[in-house]
Design a protein around this motif. Sequence first.
Motif, PDB file in Angstrom:
ATOM      1  N   ASP A  70      32.142  37.391  47.915  1.00 52.18           N
ATOM      2  CA  ASP A  70      32.962  38.577  48.155  1.00 52.18           C
ATOM      3  C   ASP A  70      34.438  38.201  48.061  1.00 52.18           C
ATOM      4  N   ASP A  71      35.142  38.866  47.183  1.00 53.04           N
ATOM      5  CA  ASP A  71      36.583  38.636  47.029  1.00 53.04           C
ATOM      6  C   ASP A  71      36.931  37.171  46.769  1.00 53.04           C
ATOM      7  N   ALA A  72      36.070  36.437  46.087  1.00 51.26           N
ATOM      8  CA  ALA A  72      36.306  35.015  45.823  1.00 51.26           C
ATOM      9  C   ALA A  72      37.520  34.787  44.931  1.00 51.26           C
ATOM     10  N   TRP A  73      37.865  35.768  44.110  1.00 52.54           N
ATOM     11  CA  TRP A  73      38.994  35.604  43.201  1.00 52.54           C
ATOM     12  C   TRP A  73      40.304  35.426  43.946  1.00 52.54           C
ATOM     13  N   TRP A  74      40.406  35.943  45.173  1.00 53.94           N
ATOM     14  CA  TRP A  74      41.616  35.781  45.968  1.00 53.94           C
ATOM     15  C   TRP A  74      41.797  34.326  46.398  1.00 53.94           C
TER      16      TRP A  74
END
Length: 123
Positions: A70-74
């Motif tokens: 979840d939201d790993a790109w951040w």
Amino acid sequence: MSFIIYLLAGVAAGVLGGMGMGGGTILIPVLTILLGVNQHIAQAANIIAFLPMAALVLPAHAENGLLRTDDAWWIIIPALITTVLAGFVMAALPTDVLGKLFGFFLIAIAVKQLFPLIQQIRG
């Protein structure tokens, strides 16, 4: 004989890396102190050794539910950018400075690990 030391250092680094500790804590000192490898080369070898190990262990972590995407790109994008920038900085540093910084890093990790142990003993 040095081949056996290289082999044992690689195995120890792989085992520790697979356990999450970070194989560089073993591999880099063995390469630099015991085998006389230049600090820059030792750290580059550590990164090269890390990549296949990470690729092999990642599916196991995902299978065990230890991987959150979840939201790993951040996390991924800034980590990639700072890794590349830090690589350029490290390449520009003299070998003795790089070695001292790595030594300080290992001491900081040891101190961080020591405090919870002391609290457990007191506790």
